[in-house]
Design an enzyme around this catalytic site. Sequence first.
Site, PDB file in Angstrom:
ATOM      1  N   ASP A  24       0.862  -1.180   0.000  1.00 24.81           N
ATOM      2  CA  ASP A  24       0.000   0.000   0.000  1.00 24.81           C
ATOM      3  C   ASP A  24       0.902   1.236   0.000  1.00 24.81           C
ATOM      4  O   ASP A  24       2.111   1.138   0.246  1.00 24.81           O
ATOM      5  CB  ASP A  24      -0.897  -0.035   1.235  1.00 24.81           C
ATOM      6  CG  ASP A  24      -1.713   1.220   1.409  1.00 24.81           C
ATOM      7  OD1 ASP A  24      -2.298   1.698   0.423  1.00 24.81           O
ATOM      8  OD2 ASP A  24      -1.727   1.764   2.540  1.00 24.81           O
ATOM      9  N   ASP A  26      -0.127   5.312   0.892  1.00 29.73           N
ATOM     10  CA  ASP A  26      -0.365   6.272   1.967  1.00 29.73           C
ATOM     11  C   ASP A  26      -0.584   5.554   3.295  1.00 29.73           C
ATOM     12  O   ASP A  26      -1.396   4.632   3.395  1.00 29.73           O
ATOM     13  CB  ASP A  26      -1.594   7.137   1.651  1.00 29.73           C
ATOM     14  CG  ASP A  26      -1.360   8.037   0.459  1.00 29.73           C
ATOM     15  OD1 ASP A  26      -0.891   9.165   0.640  1.00 29.73           O
ATOM     16  OD2 ASP A  26      -1.643   7.586  -0.672  1.00 29.73           O
ATOM     17  N   ASP A 203      -2.054  -0.397   5.924  1.00 30.13           N
ATOM     18  CA  ASP A 203      -2.260   0.293   7.194  1.00 30.13           C
ATOM     19  C   ASP A 203      -3.710   0.534   7.557  1.00 30.13           C
ATOM     20  O   ASP A 203      -3.998   1.063   8.635  1.00 30.13           O
ATOM     21  CB  ASP A 203      -1.567   1.666   7.138  1.00 30.13           C
ATOM     22  CG  ASP A 203      -2.355   2.664   6.295  1.00 30.13           C
ATOM     23  OD1 ASP A 203      -2.763   3.722   6.826  1.00 30.13           O
ATOM     24  OD2 ASP A 203      -2.583   2.394   5.100  1.00 30.13           O
TER      25      ASP A 203
END
Length: 267
Positions: A24, A26, A203
């Site tokens: 991922d 951001d 996240d």
Amino acid sequence: MTRSPPVASELLPQTSPNWALFLDFDGTLTDIANSPDEVRLSPRLVPTLKLLFQGFGGAVAIVSGRPLKQIDALLAPLSLPTAGLHGLERRGTDGKTIRFTSDPTVLDSVREGLEKITQPMNGVVLEDKKYSLALHYRKCPEQQQLCFDAVRALVSRAEDSLEILPGKMVYEVKPRGMDKGRAVQAFLAEAPFVGRTPLFIGDDVTDEAGFALSNRLGGTSIRVGADKGTCAQFRVATVADLLAWLERTANEIRGENSLSGGNVGIG
């Protein structure tokens, strides 16, 4: 099933040369900013990604909610296999981009509605990604319920074809039928990912489909950040901690490849 995975970086998985690495962006490779265009990358990031790409024989991909063109601009001159918009668009190692499309008029009606609703909502940002829409309320968290109510009301008119994807201070509206897990599965059917063991790192709740797919295939999953319910097998506390671990991983793989003579180029 959710769990509370370990935090200490020394408890992260031992490096495997057979990994296919899915990352991922951001909140994982860079800290989340108040708005998508305010993000700042560590000067360590691109060199580390290049070493990882070389070390894993090209089996490294970005799997993000951002559009492909934003990822490419942020990582330039590095160009990696990438899935953008949670898999709605995906570029493999052959350089060809595949897009998961639906009736654009359905999203148009939601776009028009959100534009009208958000104009008087100070601090709320509507990000138009063309194939999906993201309503950000990071600058005004007190507006969360109003944002959710607005998105839910508009999407309810087309819930057979659209879905709401909640994230960190954002509600995203996207076509049904694609997620990060499916994007990873598509990569794993192509060279050089095919036959490798997936490692997915993210996240947010939007990454849970990637974690679940990786776990189901006998791979590994790591969540960055707060200790919340997740199916990820491991956790690392911060983006900086993850970058340090990725650097060590890149150096370990480079060392193994120098002994075996293996390498791969990158444009």
